[in-house]
Motif scaffolding. Structure first.
Motif, PDB file in Angstrom:
ATOM      1  N   SER A 161       0.840  -1.211   0.000  1.00  0.00           N
ATOM      2  CA  SER A 161       0.000   0.000   0.000  1.00  0.00           C
ATOM      3  C   SER A 161       0.874   1.261   0.000  1.00  0.00           C
ATOM      4  O   SER A 161       0.529   2.261  -0.639  1.00  0.00           O
ATOM      5  N   THR A 179      -4.624   3.177   3.589  1.00  0.00           N
ATOM      6  CA  THR A 179      -4.064   3.116   4.940  1.00  0.00           C
ATOM      7  C   THR A 179      -2.844   2.200   4.960  1.00  0.00           C
ATOM      8  O   THR A 179      -2.876   1.095   4.409  1.00  0.00           O
ATOM      9  N   THR A 187      -4.399  -3.694   5.098  1.00  0.00           N
ATOM     10  CA  THR A 187      -5.366  -3.738   4.006  1.00  0.00           C
ATOM     11  C   THR A 187      -6.231  -4.983   4.191  1.00  0.00           C
ATOM     12  O   THR A 187      -5.712  -6.069   4.441  1.00  0.00           O
ATOM     13  N   ASP A 203      -4.758  -3.087  -5.081  1.00  0.00           N
ATOM     14  CA  ASP A 203      -4.079  -3.484  -3.850  1.00  0.00           C
ATOM     15  C   ASP A 203      -4.837  -4.675  -3.271  1.00  0.00           C
ATOM     16  O   ASP A 203      -6.061  -4.784  -3.431  1.00  0.00           O
TER      17      ASP A 203
HETATM   18 MG   LIG Z   1      -1.696  -2.763   2.624  1.00  0.00          MG
END
Ligand SMILES: [Mg+2]
Ligand SMILES: Nc1nc2c(ncn2[C@@H]2O[C@H](COP(=O)(O)OP(=O)(O)OP(=O)(O)O)[C@@H](O)[C@H]2O)c(=O)[nH]1
Length: 329
Positions: A161, A179, A187, A203
């Motif tokens: 991320s 985040t 995540t 992601d």
């Molecule tokens: Mg992540």
């Protein structure tokens, strides 16, 4: 229903204890992401790998380019999950956190090291969040992508991320932040980022690692053992019986002459004692016969390079994986 832009969880207002909880369904972020992003305040989420593995399987079926993101410092050598689930995919290996290793390392050697894991990577690149090799990475993505969608997978905490946020900031006009945190399972579901007209990054939640010390210590201690900047390797020439104590996490005992180089967070205290180590009841012991130029890895904590053959005893927290490998550096 809306998804949280920070972690990908489905937003919900019913249950405070479940993921995706928010007080307003029209929010962009769930409460947990809001608190991590604004206050650095983390809430642990217990997840199981089976959900994540099914995401990997569905990624494999898309025929899209996959970026496998791997943490260079905490290199988890078990690639079996990715080898099996991504067997039909074109996989580009992205090694992250270059900035945590000394400047002097040979990057080509590191790249070659990755060939032993038996995944036919389409290409390999080393990056760091300090804007290292991002233009080159974007070129590689463009070169190998088979469709607009490109998936980002890997173990939890690898830096997936963080990498995508960097790309959002430098290569798009989007005003979104995924985040990120130094703790595992940040995540929680897939997040689609339409980076440019030709590239949608996806992601995914990281696969959980077994046997890492992070599972057995509290949040404050995790923050201490995870390195924030380049690790200073410390080398000792051992002539006779010595022991080394790394804070309250690790005892290393050597009975024969050898050379040891320690790679651990600079925030941890390493103390050398010119005597045999006592057996600590709270620890589990491991005895390893080391060949020349092998590392001992203590999962989630760091590694020790051993330059001359010798027998080494390691004591650390129970259930933490301790193993040897050919020297990474
Ligand atoms: Mg992540
Ligand atoms: N020093 C350094 N830290 C990094 C780098 N990339 C990521 N990190 C840190 O690694 C930690 C994990 O990063 P994330 O981006 O949340 O990892 P992730 O792979 O998305 O993790 P999950 O969402 O749990 O799968 C954070 O503390 C990041 O700041 C890097 O290049 N260098």
């Amino acid at each position: 229903m809306n998804k949280c832009q920070g972690c990908g969880a489905q937003l919900q207002i019913e249950n405070k204890e479940e993921i995706g909880y928010t007080t307003k369904l029209e929010s962009h972020l769930c409460e947990r992401c809001f608190r991590i992003q604004h206050y650095g305040d983390y809430k642990t989420v217990m997840k199981e790998n089976k959900d994540y593995i099914s995401i990997l399987k569905s990624v494999n079926q898309t025929g899209s380019l996959v970026l496998l993101v791997v943490d260079l410092f905490f290199l988890n050598e078990n690639f079996t999950i990715f080898k099996e689930t991504l067997k039909d995919s074109k996989v580009l290996l992205v090694l992250t956190k270059r900035d945590l290793l000394p400047d002097s390392i040979y990057e080509n050697k590191l790249l070659q090291y990755m060939d032993r894991f038996g995944i036919p990577f389409i290409d390999k690149i080393i990056i760091s969040k300090k804007n290292y090799h991002y233009d080159e990475l974007m070129d590689l993505i463009q070169k190998y992508q088979t469709s607009k969608k490109v998936y980002v997978v890997g173990y939890t905490n690898a830096g997936k991320s963080t990498m995508i946020n960097h790309m959002i900031y430098h290569y798009s006009n989007l005003n979104q932040e995924i985040t990120t945190s130094m703790l595992p399972s940040t995540t929680l579901n897939q997040i689609e980022i339409p980076l440019t007209d030709d590239l949608v990054l996806i992601d995914t939640p990281g696969i959980l690692e077994e046997g890492t010390i992070l599972d057995y210590i509290d949040e404050k201690t995790i923050k201490k053992i995870l390195p924030k900047k380049a690790v200073n390797p410390i080398t000792y020439q051992v002539k006779k019986e010595n022991s080394f104590h790394l804070d309250d996490f690790l005892i290393v005992s050597v009975e024969e002459p050898t050379n040891l180089t320690f790679f651990f967070s600079n925030s941890l205290q390493l103390e050398r004692k010119f005597e045999k180590a006592k057996i600590e009841k709270k620890f589990q012991g491991h005895t390893l016969s080391m060949k020349q130029n092998e590392d001992i890895v203590i999962a989630g904590l760091g590694f020790i390079k051993v330059s001359k053959p010798c027998k080494i005893k390691i004591q650390t927290l129970p259930n933490v994986k301790v193993y040897k490998r050919d020297s990474l550096i």
